[in-house]
Design an enzyme around this catalytic site. Structure first.
Site, short mmCIF file in Angstrom:
data_model
loop_
_atom_site.label_atom_id
_atom_site.label_comp_id
_atom_site.label_asym_id
_atom_site.label_seq_id
_atom_site.Cartn_x
_atom_site.Cartn_y
_atom_site.Cartn_z
CG ASN A 101 -28.79 -18.44 5.73
OD1 ASN A 101 -28.20 -19.49 5.48
ND2 ASN A 101 -29.45 -17.76 4.81
CG HIS A 131 -11.71 -8.72 26.75
ND1 HIS A 131 -11.46 -9.91 27.40
CD2 HIS A 131 -12.18 -9.06 25.53
CE1 HIS A 131 -11.75 -10.91 26.61
NE2 HIS A 131 -12.19 -10.43 25.45
N GLY A 158 -27.14 -10.16 5.99
CA GLY A 158 -25.90 -10.94 6.08
C GLY A 158 -24.77 -10.16 6.72
CB ALA A 176 -26.08 -6.90 4.21
NE ARG A 182 -24.93 4.70 18.27
CZ ARG A 182 -24.39 5.88 18.05
NH1 ARG A 182 -25.15 6.97 18.03
NH2 ARG A 182 -23.09 6.00 17.85
NE ARG A 199 -36.07 3.10 3.61
CZ ARG A 199 -36.74 1.96 3.63
NH1 ARG A 199 -37.83 1.84 4.39
NH2 ARG A 199 -36.34 0.93 2.91
#
Length: 209
Positions: A101, A131, A158, A176, A182, A199
């Protein structure tokens, strides 16, 4: 899916001809701002992205041609919406049938692998560079990239941010606004900042009574 990265002919040539490109994709420390080649590659990629975004709605065929030119490792049946913004296309692999998207962003070099049949929500971002923490080395511009791998059939909601070195397993759903710092295993719903497993994914297939 395999986590092996795709090295296209063009990337293989760049790695062979330019030590900074080799070091970038090997995950070694580099100084981007003083490199003789890396700024040219990002300028080229961002320029092609700008052309794609400009012509997409007037000439979608040309936009798709430019997309595959920019990303030699892109598969078939990929659908995307502009704008897109990539620093490098040569290290990116996208599997067949993935949908991306609008406002998709990849910052930094190194390998990024996105699997087949993924759903990438609006305003998702993938970051590969770290960095230097040391103040003097950071001031001198030292950084290095860590590969990001996203499995098959992954859904990023999103505004998801994926940080350097992360792997997201097949079929996972990332809620979203999550910041993925991790690895996330396959077949789970994960949300939050930092993103954590919520879950396992429920089986919502239609019943056959």
């Amino acid at each position: 899916m395999s986590e092996a990265v795709t090295v296209t002919d063009r990337l293989a040539r760049l790695i062979e001809e330019h030590d900074d490109v080799r070091a970038l994709f090997a995950g070694e420390w580099i100084q981007y701002r003083t490199s003789a080649k890396l700024p040219d590659l990002t300028w080229e990629a961002q320029s092609v992205c700008a052309r794609i975004n400009r012509v997409y709605f007037d000439d979608p065929g040309e936009a798709m041609r430019l997309f595959h030119e920019l990303i030699p490792g892109a598969g078939s049946g990929i659908d995307f919406r502009p704008p897109i913004n990539l620093d490098y296309g040569v290290g990116l692999t996208i599997g067949d049938g993935t949908f991306i998207n609008k406002d998709f962003l990849i910052v930094g070099g190194g390998y990024v692998t996105i699997g087949r049949d993924c759903l990438i929500g609006p305003r998702c971002s993938i970051y590969t560079p770290n960095h230097a923490e040391d103040r003097e080395r950071r001031r001198a511009g030292w950084e290095r990239a860590s590969a990001v791998t996203i499995g098959d059939n992954v859904w990023l909601g999103g505004s998801v941010t994926v940080t350097p070195g992360v792997t997201i397993g097949d079929d996972a759903i990332i809620g979203a606004g999550s910041v993925v710092t991790r690895d996330i295993p396959a077949g789970v719903v994960a949300v939050g900042n930092p993103c954590r497993v919520l879950r396992p994914i429920a089986d919502d297939s239609p019943r056959k009574d």
